[in-house]
Design an enzyme around this catalytic site. Structure first.
Site, PDB file in Angstrom:
ATOM      1  CE  LYS A  42      -3.512  -2.047   3.066  1.00  0.00           C
ATOM      2  NZ  LYS A  42      -2.906  -2.941   4.120  1.00  0.00           N
ATOM      3  N   GLY A  43       2.111   1.200   0.376  1.00  0.00           N
ATOM      4  CA  GLY A  43       3.063   2.541   0.738  1.00  0.00           C
ATOM      5  C   GLY A  43       3.058   3.425  -0.644  1.00  0.00           C
ATOM      6  CD  GLU A  98       8.039  -0.579  -2.964  1.00  0.00           C
ATOM      7  OE1 GLU A  98       7.407   0.322  -2.446  1.00  0.00           O
ATOM      8  OE2 GLU A  98       8.132  -1.734  -2.777  1.00  0.00           O
ATOM      9  CG  ASP A 102      15.096  -0.591   5.060  1.00  0.00           C
ATOM     10  OD1 ASP A 102      16.076  -0.717   5.004  1.00  0.00           O
ATOM     11  OD2 ASP A 102      14.326  -0.114   5.919  1.00  0.00           O
ATOM     12  CE  LYS A 130      15.436   3.585   6.054  1.00  0.00           C
ATOM     13  NZ  LYS A 130      14.645   3.228   7.421  1.00  0.00           N
ATOM     14  CG  PHE A 151      10.261   2.914  10.829  1.00  0.00           C
ATOM     15  CD1 PHE A 151      10.352   1.911  10.019  1.00  0.00           C
ATOM     16  CD2 PHE A 151       9.015   3.337  11.339  1.00  0.00           C
ATOM     17  CE1 PHE A 151       9.209   1.255   9.802  1.00  0.00           C
ATOM     18  CE2 PHE A 151       7.739   2.801  10.695  1.00  0.00           C
ATOM     19  CZ  PHE A 151       7.921   1.663  10.236  1.00  0.00           C
ATOM     20  CG  ASP A 158       2.175   0.825   7.422  1.00  0.00           C
ATOM     21  OD1 ASP A 158       3.097   0.515   6.421  1.00  0.00           O
ATOM     22  OD2 ASP A 158       1.959  -0.116   8.411  1.00  0.00           O
ATOM     23  NE  ARG A 164      -0.707   1.775   4.871  1.00  0.00           N
ATOM     24  CZ  ARG A 164       0.139   0.845   4.588  1.00  0.00           C
ATOM     25  NH1 ARG A 164       1.176   1.442   4.013  1.00  0.00           N
ATOM     26  NH2 ARG A 164       0.251  -0.225   5.192  1.00  0.00           N
TER      27      ARG A 164
HETATM   28  C1  PRP Z   1       7.297  -1.588   2.753  1.00  0.00           C
HETATM   29  C2  PRP Z   1       7.504  -0.346   1.701  1.00  0.00           C
HETATM   30  C3  PRP Z   1       8.299  -1.175   0.536  1.00  0.00           C
HETATM   31  C4  PRP Z   1       9.196  -2.065   1.522  1.00  0.00           C
HETATM   32  C5  PRP Z   1      10.378  -1.634   1.443  1.00  0.00           C
HETATM   33  O1  PRP Z   1       6.007  -2.080   2.333  1.00  0.00           O
HETATM   34  O2  PRP Z   1       6.304   0.183   1.481  1.00  0.00           O
HETATM   35  O3  PRP Z   1       7.456  -1.772  -0.094  1.00  0.00           O
HETATM   36  O4  PRP Z   1       8.362  -2.320   2.475  1.00  0.00           O
HETATM   37  O5  PRP Z   1      11.342  -2.649   2.282  1.00  0.00           O
HETATM   38  P1  PRP Z   1      12.300  -3.748   2.021  1.00  0.00           P
HETATM   39  O6  PRP Z   1      13.208  -2.910   0.900  1.00  0.00           O
HETATM   40  O7  PRP Z   1      12.873  -3.820   3.253  1.00  0.00           O
HETATM   41  O8  PRP Z   1      11.627  -4.921   1.342  1.00  0.00           O
HETATM   42  P2  PRP Z   1       5.431  -2.996   3.845  1.00  0.00           P
HETATM   43  O9  PRP Z   1       5.760  -4.410   3.736  1.00  0.00           O
HETATM   44  O10 PRP Z   1       5.437  -2.326   5.171  1.00  0.00           O
HETATM   45  O11 PRP Z   1       3.777  -3.003   3.077  1.00  0.00           O
HETATM   46  P3  PRP Z   1       2.837  -1.669   2.806  1.00  0.00           P
HETATM   47  O12 PRP Z   1       3.469  -0.972   1.604  1.00  0.00           O
HETATM   48  O13 PRP Z   1       1.644  -2.125   2.689  1.00  0.00           O
HETATM   49  O14 PRP Z   1       2.963  -0.760   4.107  1.00  0.00           O
HETATM   50 MG    MG Z   2       4.477  -1.221   5.771  1.00  0.00          MG
HETATM   51 MN    MN Z   3       5.228  -1.325   0.485  1.00  0.00          MN
END
Ligand code: PRP
Ligand code: MG
Ligand code: MN
Length: 180
Positions: A42-43, A98, A102, A130, A151, A158, A164
């Site tokens: 969803k991010g 995206e 991270d 990051k 963070f 979120d 969000r």
């Molecule tokens: C978060 C963010 C990216 C991902 C990045 O999503 O939105 O999609 O993590 O992190 P990474 O490089 O360590 O994989 P999340 O899993 O929190 O889901 P969301 O987007 O629904 O919040």
């Molecule tokens: Mg998330």
């Molecule tokens: Mn995400």
């Protein structure tokens, strides 16, 4: 400002400027293609809908929902596919959008999935990168901001599914975590 926010890292104005810069560049780079722009839910929801406003080209959009943080501050290491694409990606020029990269695990998972399905090309546009967080190799082609290893929440991102809807990106007060 939201009471849980310690400081704002990127203001609404900073983000609007980054969207304009990236959108303009993307429109130029994709003007002779009809990319499939994929929003990683969803991010990336806010960022994707903003950045495409500066892309006056032929393009189609789709959504995929993957999650690995489960609302927390650390990657679980396991990517769950919650909603798949509606579109056949075979032969398509893909632009993945995206909010943040991270550890790189989410991006790696998505790139593998798209390659497996015979996408013609795959490029990545992220609002935030990051690099200090990388666990697997993953690289974005278009980056809004390089972020420090903190963070962050807001503008799609979120903590426990909240924040969000904030129009800026910020850092939470430590008490928000310790009150748990
Ligand atoms: C978060 C963010 C990216 C991902 C990045 O999503 O939105 O999609 O993590 O992190 P990474 O490089 O360590 O994989 P999340 O899993 O929190 O889901 P969301 O987007 O629904 O919040
Ligand atoms: Mg998330
Ligand atoms: Mn995400």
């Amino acid at each position: 400002m939201n009471n849980d926010i310690l400081k704002v890292l990127y203001s609404e104005e900073d983000i609007a400027e980054a969207c304009k810069r990236l959108g303009t560049q993307l429109a130029e780079d994709y003007k002779d293609k009809t990319p499939l722009i994929i929003c990683v839910l969803k991010g990336a929801i806010l960022f994707m809908t903003d950045v495409i406003r500066d892309m006056d080209i032929y393009a189609t959009i789709d959504f995929i929902d993957v999650s690995s943080y489960n609302g927390g501050t650390a990657s679980s290491g396991t990517i769950r596919l919650l909603k798949d694409l509606d579109t056949d990606v075979s032969g398509r020029d893909i632009l993945l959008v995206e909010d943040i990269i991270d550890t790189g695990r989410t991006l790696k998972y998505l790139e593998d999935l798209l390659k497996d399905r015979n996408a013609k090309s795959i490029k990545v546009c992220t609002l935030m990168d990051k690099p200090s967080g990388r666990v697997v190799e993953a690289k974005a082609d278009y980056v809004g901001f390089n972020v420090p290893s903190e963070f962050v929440v807001g503008y799609g991102l979120d903590y426990e599914e909240k924040y969000r809807n904030l129009p800026y990106v910020g850092v939470l007060k430590p008490s928000v975590y310790s009150d748990k």
